[in-house]
Design an enzyme around this catalytic site. Structure first.
Site, PDB file in Angstrom:
ATOM      1  CD  GLU A 161     -22.241 121.255  49.744  1.00 48.37           C
ATOM      2  OE1 GLU A 161     -21.241 121.510  50.429  1.00 48.37           O
ATOM      3  OE2 GLU A 161     -23.297 121.894  49.823  1.00 48.37           O
ATOM      4  CB  CYS A 213     -15.465 113.737  53.268  1.00 47.73           C
ATOM      5  SG  CYS A 213     -16.983 113.832  54.208  1.00 47.73           S
ATOM      6  CB  CYS A 221     -29.804 113.800  56.046  1.00 45.75           C
ATOM      7  SG  CYS A 221     -29.709 112.371  57.149  1.00 45.75           S
ATOM      8  CB  CYS A 261     -28.896 115.204  63.743  1.00 45.50           C
ATOM      9  SG  CYS A 261     -28.795 113.422  63.500  1.00 45.50           S
ATOM     10  CB  CYS A 321     -26.728 117.784  61.236  1.00 50.58           C
ATOM     11  SG  CYS A 321     -26.104 117.331  59.604  1.00 50.58           S
ATOM     12  CB  CYS A 365     -18.505 117.048  60.426  1.00 50.83           C
ATOM     13  SG  CYS A 365     -17.108 115.995  60.315  1.00 50.83           S
TER      14      CYS A 365
HETATM   15  N1  SAH Z   1     -25.183 110.622  58.566  1.00 47.53           N
HETATM   16  C1  SAH Z   1     -23.976 110.052  58.990  1.00 47.53           C
HETATM   17  C2  SAH Z   1     -22.782 110.560  58.233  1.00 47.53           C
HETATM   18  C3  SAH Z   1     -22.745 112.029  57.901  1.00 47.53           C
HETATM   19  S1  SAH Z   1     -22.572 113.119  59.266  1.00 47.53           S
HETATM   20  C4  SAH Z   1     -23.792 110.257  60.494  1.00 47.53           C
HETATM   21  O1  SAH Z   1     -24.563 110.971  61.094  1.00 47.53           O
HETATM   22  O2  SAH Z   1     -22.881 109.640  61.034  1.00 47.53           O
HETATM   23  C5  SAH Z   1     -20.867 112.885  59.703  1.00 47.53           C
HETATM   24  C6  SAH Z   1     -20.533 113.309  61.116  1.00 47.53           C
HETATM   25  O3  SAH Z   1     -20.660 114.714  61.259  1.00 47.53           O
HETATM   26  C7  SAH Z   1     -21.447 112.702  62.179  1.00 47.53           C
HETATM   27  O4  SAH Z   1     -20.664 112.141  63.206  1.00 47.53           O
HETATM   28  C8  SAH Z   1     -22.202 113.893  62.693  1.00 47.53           C
HETATM   29  O5  SAH Z   1     -22.582 113.703  64.034  1.00 47.53           O
HETATM   30  C9  SAH Z   1     -21.196 115.007  62.514  1.00 47.53           C
HETATM   31  N2  SAH Z   1     -21.762 116.353  62.478  1.00 47.53           N
HETATM   32  C10 SAH Z   1     -22.953 116.741  62.001  1.00 47.53           C
HETATM   33  N3  SAH Z   1     -23.099 118.080  62.129  1.00 47.53           N
HETATM   34  C11 SAH Z   1     -21.955 118.548  62.693  1.00 47.53           C
HETATM   35  C12 SAH Z   1     -21.465 119.845  63.050  1.00 47.53           C
HETATM   36  N4  SAH Z   1     -22.186 120.926  62.816  1.00 47.53           N
HETATM   37  N5  SAH Z   1     -20.251 119.944  63.613  1.00 47.53           N
HETATM   38  C13 SAH Z   1     -19.480 118.835  63.794  1.00 47.53           C
HETATM   39  N6  SAH Z   1     -19.867 117.600  63.461  1.00 47.53           N
HETATM   40  C14 SAH Z   1     -21.094 117.451  62.920  1.00 47.53           C
HETATM   41 FE1  SF4 Z   2     -28.175 113.054  58.747  1.00 45.67          FE
HETATM   42 FE2  SF4 Z   2     -26.664 115.036  59.674  1.00 45.67          FE
HETATM   43 FE3  SF4 Z   2     -27.812 113.344  61.374  1.00 45.67          FE
HETATM   44 FE4  SF4 Z   2     -25.770 112.497  59.830  1.00 45.67          FE
HETATM   45  S1  SF4 Z   2     -25.671 114.056  61.439  1.00 45.67           S
HETATM   46  S2  SF4 Z   2     -27.741 111.455  60.234  1.00 45.67           S
HETATM   47  S3  SF4 Z   2     -26.182 113.703  57.978  1.00 45.67           S
HETATM   48  S4  SF4 Z   2     -28.896 114.755  59.997  1.00 45.67           S
END
Ligand code: SAH
Ligand code: SF4
Length: 345
Positions: free
Chosen positions: A88, A101, A108, A112, A115, A333
């Protein structure tokens, strides 16, 4: 072989070994990255025998385009890899330019808890050409010129260092897409040893660095981001405070704001303490949480979001609220996994 997996020097080697002139590399790179041509037959200034060699040995695209899912402020593009995974990519319309993006992995492994990309774990790294092809195809399909590229799609870019590094090289070199390094952003969950590597890597050190901090204390961060158990917040912050930066450049701290979890005034003050006297080195981007159907987290009320921002400004820290675009298409995000679950896009 996919031609976008090679740097200029590698292409020169390949071509010269086959008895073709060095400058053929320049010609073909120009067709692909400057003119967006993805068919060898259209490259009219190349001799027939060279075109034949290219046709028989190389492909230009690494991904199969499936569909685009537009919304008012952004558009999601879905691709399929050769081995059947969905990639995506989100094209975001800013006031005066377009930002892309891109994804760096399928899924991943960082895990987290908030996410959506983390839900299925890591399937595999994307190869350089699969990262590059997201930009090549989006520009071709949509007809727009992308100015900024952010590695904020699916995956943790620093867990796929070699492929991301080569992609950054192709994005920023004059023979490639020729994007300014300050218009490429790597967003990371904060893998300390890879950040150290990045700091002294001539290809990577000058691109924008965004670190997903998301919580102001070790305890809270650990519960949201398991990676923090081994990559301690204090060590991460010490590294960021010493990270080599060009004059006037700043590190972005991303802070996903989740209702009742990390959105109290006390959290904001703790973040201020964490940044300490390094206020000019950082800026904070607050990302109000984008809910995902199967995850338990919610977005705070607008007053709370603004209140947090106010506290940071009052304490001398630049802080911006980034309402992510593309929520309606699950392209914002942390929402990039819609297709796996059959959520309608
Ligand atoms: N893995 C990398 C880049 C991808 S995530 C990282 O974690 O930075 C990109 C951003 O989206 C990160 O700052 C993450 O904290 C944020 N993110 C993840 N899930 C989200 C959500 N449900 N709502 C808003 N931001 C989110
Ligand atoms: Fe991976 Fe999502 Fe955490 Fe970014 S925010 S490191 S994409 S699990």
């Amino acid at each position: 072989m996919v031609i976008t997996s090679y740097t200029k020097d590698e292409l020169i080697d390949l071509f010269v070994n086959r008895g073709f002139e060095r400058y053929r590399a320049d010609q073909i790179l120009k067709w692909i990255y400057k003119k967006g041509i993805t068919d060898f037959e259209t490259m009219t200034d190349l001799p027939k025998d060279f075109r034949k060699y290219l046709r028989e040995n190389f492909k230009i695209n690494a991904l199969n385009f499936i569909k685009r899912v537009p919304s008012s402020d952004s558009e999601k593009f879905l691709f399929k890899t050769e081995d059947g995974y969905i990639v995506e990519t989100v094209l975001i319309k800013e006031r005066d330019h377009f930002t892309l993006c891109v994804s760096s992995q399928i899924g991943c492994a960082i895990g987290c808890t908030f996410c959506a990309t983390a839900i299925d774990g890591l399937k595999r790294n994307l190869r350089t050409e699969e990262i590059i092809d997201q930009l090549l195809q989006v520009q071709k399909i949509s007809g727009v010129k992308v100015r900024n590229v952010v590695f904020m799609g699916m995956g943790e870019p620093l867990a796929n260092y070699e492929n991301v590094r080569k992609a950054v090289e192709i994005l920023t070199m004059p023979w490639g897409f020729d994007l300014s390094k300050r218009r490429v952003t790597i967003s990371t969950s904060g893998i300390i040893h890879q950040l150290r590597r990045m700091a002294y890597d001539p290809v990577m050190s000058e691109v924008n660095l965004a670190v997903s901090i998301n919580a102001p204390s070790q305890g809270k961060r650990e519960t949201l981001m398991p990676i923090c158990k081994t990559n301690k917040l204090s060590q991460l912050m010490n590294l960021l405070k010493e990270y080599p930066l060009k004059p006037y450049r700043r590190i972005t701290l991303e802070y996903v704001l989740i209702k009742g979890i990390n959105d109290s005034p006390e959290d904001a003050l703790e973040l201020v303490r964490l940044i300490g006297r390094h206020k000019k080195r950082f800026k904070v981007n607050i990302i109000p949480y984008n809910p995902y159907p199967t995850l338990p987290y919610r977005r705070p009320e607008p007053e709370n979001i603004i209140n947090l921002q106010r506290i940071l400004w009052e304490n001398g820290i630049s802080c911006f609220i980034r309402f992510s675009k593309g929520q309606k298409v699950f392209g914002a995000c942390g929402q990039l996994r819609a297709e796996y679950e059959g959520v309608k896009v």
